[in-house]
Design an enzyme around this catalytic site. Structure first.
Site, PDB file in Angstrom:
ATOM      1  CG  HIS A  20      -9.536  12.062  -1.282  1.00  0.00           C
ATOM      2  ND1 HIS A  20      -8.504  11.647  -0.486  1.00  0.00           N
ATOM      3  CD2 HIS A  20      -9.191  11.786  -2.557  1.00  0.00           C
ATOM      4  CE1 HIS A  20      -7.563  11.125  -1.265  1.00  0.00           C
ATOM      5  NE2 HIS A  20      -7.950  11.204  -2.518  1.00  0.00           N
ATOM      6  CG  LEU A  21     -16.690  15.230  -3.024  1.00  0.00           C
ATOM      7  CD1 LEU A  21     -16.653  16.742  -3.231  1.00  0.00           C
ATOM      8  CD2 LEU A  21     -17.522  14.561  -4.110  1.00  0.00           C
TER       9      LEU A  21
ATOM     10  CE1 TYR B 154      -1.039   7.529  -6.511  1.00  0.00           C
ATOM     11  CE2 TYR B 154      -2.922   7.902  -7.968  1.00  0.00           C
ATOM     12  CZ  TYR B 154      -2.337   7.241  -6.909  1.00  0.00           C
ATOM     13  OH  TYR B 154      -3.050   6.270  -6.248  1.00  0.00           O
TER      14      TYR B 154
ATOM     15  CG  ASN C 212     -13.092   8.451  -6.885  1.00  0.00           C
ATOM     16  OD1 ASN C 212     -12.913   8.040  -8.032  1.00  0.00           O
ATOM     17  ND2 ASN C 212     -12.833   9.700  -6.523  1.00  0.00           N
TER      18      ASN C 212
ATOM     19  CG  PHE D  97      -1.927  -1.023   1.324  1.00  0.00           C
ATOM     20  CD1 PHE D  97      -3.167  -0.839   0.745  1.00  0.00           C
ATOM     21  CD2 PHE D  97      -1.671  -2.220   1.962  1.00  0.00           C
ATOM     22  CE1 PHE D  97      -4.141  -1.820   0.803  1.00  0.00           C
ATOM     23  CE2 PHE D  97      -2.632  -3.217   2.029  1.00  0.00           C
ATOM     24  CZ  PHE D  97      -3.878  -3.023   1.444  1.00  0.00           C
TER      25      PHE D  97
HETATM   26  N1  UDP Z   1     -14.104  17.601  -5.743  1.00  0.00           N
HETATM   27  C1  UDP Z   1     -14.723  18.818  -5.510  1.00  0.00           C
HETATM   28  N2  UDP Z   1     -14.330  19.546  -4.424  1.00  0.00           N
HETATM   29  C2  UDP Z   1     -13.352  19.132  -3.558  1.00  0.00           C
HETATM   30  C3  UDP Z   1     -12.740  17.873  -3.800  1.00  0.00           C
HETATM   31  C4  UDP Z   1     -13.138  17.143  -4.901  1.00  0.00           C
HETATM   32  O1  UDP Z   1     -15.612  19.239  -6.248  1.00  0.00           O
HETATM   33  O2  UDP Z   1     -13.013  19.850  -2.603  1.00  0.00           O
HETATM   34  C5  UDP Z   1     -14.530  16.781  -6.896  1.00  0.00           C
HETATM   35  C6  UDP Z   1     -13.407  16.476  -7.881  1.00  0.00           C
HETATM   36  O3  UDP Z   1     -13.316  17.486  -8.841  1.00  0.00           O
HETATM   37  C7  UDP Z   1     -13.855  15.130  -8.440  1.00  0.00           C
HETATM   38  C8  UDP Z   1     -14.608  14.479  -7.298  1.00  0.00           C
HETATM   39  O4  UDP Z   1     -14.959  15.532  -6.404  1.00  0.00           O
HETATM   40  O5  UDP Z   1     -14.748  15.344  -9.489  1.00  0.00           O
HETATM   41  C9  UDP Z   1     -13.783  13.459  -6.548  1.00  0.00           C
HETATM   42  O6  UDP Z   1     -12.536  14.045  -6.215  1.00  0.00           O
HETATM   43  P1  UDP Z   1     -11.513  13.384  -5.207  1.00  0.00           P
HETATM   44  O7  UDP Z   1     -10.380  14.353  -5.031  1.00  0.00           O
HETATM   45  O8  UDP Z   1     -12.245  12.947  -3.983  1.00  0.00           O
HETATM   46  O9  UDP Z   1     -11.027  12.073  -5.952  1.00  0.00           O
HETATM   47  P2  UDP Z   1     -10.364  11.866  -7.411  1.00  0.00           P
HETATM   48  O10 UDP Z   1     -11.515  11.622  -8.348  1.00  0.00           O
HETATM   49  O11 UDP Z   1      -9.562  13.076  -7.736  1.00  0.00           O
HETATM   50  O12 UDP Z   1      -9.527  10.645  -7.220  1.00  0.00           O
END
Ligand code: UDP
Length: 335
Positions: free
Chosen positions: A194-195, A146, A175, A78
């Site tokens: 993360h969102l 990455y 995700n 991991f």
């Molecule tokens: N996102 C958002 N605001 C945030 C963080 C993420 O709108 O503060 C959106 C981001 O653009 C993507 C989705 O949420 O469309 C998931 O993003 P995250 O960073 O969680 O995971 P990723 O898809 O980048 O691996």
């Protein structure tokens, strides 16, 4: 089935690693965790039930001593850096940690005849989707260092299989989200990007608001769609991958997701319903590099590993993450 030996889990004190360790312990596995604690948390592990080694996998002497003492039967790997934006500005940091450092580990595995490797790979190895849902045959064209570092390590692992019979499962996560339903362990990243955790941080007032990155995507509500896979489902997939390799399975990639996509707005609405709070939101511009839609085709995971996500509705992810955020730890270790 082959006899169970000790498992080496690198990055076992991190978010996905610690949930997997918990699951493997429930299955009666014997575990050695190697973690530098740069991003991992000691408190995420039951220290009385694992052998814990604090250190870096690029430390040749440490790795050699670990293999000599514990003779691991398999490695679940991991340990990696995972900030996409940072990988763009500091690529060498990512290639050093995610690509070069595991070579030391692989050399030790070769010396000691350890031939099973479960790799935390990512859907970022595919780059921008050519079609959704994405299966394992989707072209791999990573668009950031990455994703490239993970994709390159997959290539290295295939070459090791060819040369000395290393058998691997590349688990390509979509995700990752949610937390253990107990609320005892969870997601604690610093910085958190993360969102789902950021939405919940806005709900508790830890951050003033959540910014939605882009509302003009070609999706039904204009916001990005993602396939959110619960971290406990990821944990169970690792156990299944281990069983697959113990049964003599060949090296293969496997996507891990639910097969269902949810928009940022849908996640926000669900979060408001789960928390009972009005979450302050701003609508901002797109974030560079975000594809409109990422959805997994999980058919191969079912066919090859006998695995399927249990938590298909992101509501449960939000409920579990909210439980962690409102637990005595308040979503943070070390306090
Ligand atoms: N996102 C958002 N605001 C945030 C963080 C993420 O709108 O503060 C959106 C981001 O653009 C993507 C989705 O949420 O469309 C998931 O993003 P995250 O960073 O969680 O995971 P990723 O898809 O980048 O691996």
């Amino acid at each position: 089935m082959a006899q169970k030996g000790t498992l080496l889990v690198t990055g076992g004190a991190g978010y996905i690693g610690s949930h997997t360790v918990r699951h493997l312990l429930e299955l009666g596995e014997k575990i050695v965790v190697l973690d530098s604690l740069v991003f991992g948390h000691r408190e995420a592990l039951p220290m009385d039930r694992v052998s814990f080694i604090e250190g870096d996998m690029s430390d040749t002497a440490l790795i050699e001593a670990l293999f000599t003492e514990h003779q691991p039967e398999a490695v679940l790997h991991f340990a990696a850096f995972a900030y996409v934006g940072e990988s763009v500005t500091d690529p060498l940091k990512y290639y050093r940690n995610n690509l070069a450092a595991p070579l030391i580990l692989l050399e030790a595995m070769q010396r000691h005849g350890c031939k099973r490797f479960i790799f935390s790979s990512t859907c970022a190895t595919y780059g921008n989707p050519v079609y959704v849902p994405m299966n394992e045959d989707h072209p791999q064209a990573p668009v950031n260092p990455y994703g490239a570092s993970k994709w390159m390590l997959e290539r290295v692992l295939r070459d090791c299989d060819h040369a000395w019979g290393l058998k691997c499962v590349f688990l390509r996560y979509f995700n990752a989200s949610g937390c253990d339903p107990s609320g005892e362990i969870g997601e604690d990243h610093d910085p958190e990007t993360h969102l789902i955790p950021r939405i919940l941080m806005a709900a508790t007032g830890e951050i003033p608001e959540i910014s939605v990155f882009g509302t003009d995507y070609p999706t039904p509500d204009g916001t990005c769609i993602r396939d959110y896979i619960h971290v406990c489902d990821l944990a169970s997939a690792h156990a299944k991958a281990l069983g697959y390799l113990r049964d003599g399975g060949e090296t293969t990639p496997v996507n891990l997701g639910t097969g269902r996509g949810f928009s940022v707005k849908e996640i926000l609405q669900t979060a408001e319903s789960v928390t009972g709070k009005n979450i302050p939101v701003t609508y901002g511009p797109r974030r560079a590099g975000d594809p409109p839609e990422l959805i997994c085709d999980p058919a191969k995971a079912k066919a090859v590993l006998g695995w399927e996500a249990q938590y298909k509705d992101p509501r449960s992810h939000l409920q579990h993450a909210w439980q962690w955020m409102t637990s005595p730890r308040k979503g943070r270790y070390g306090q």
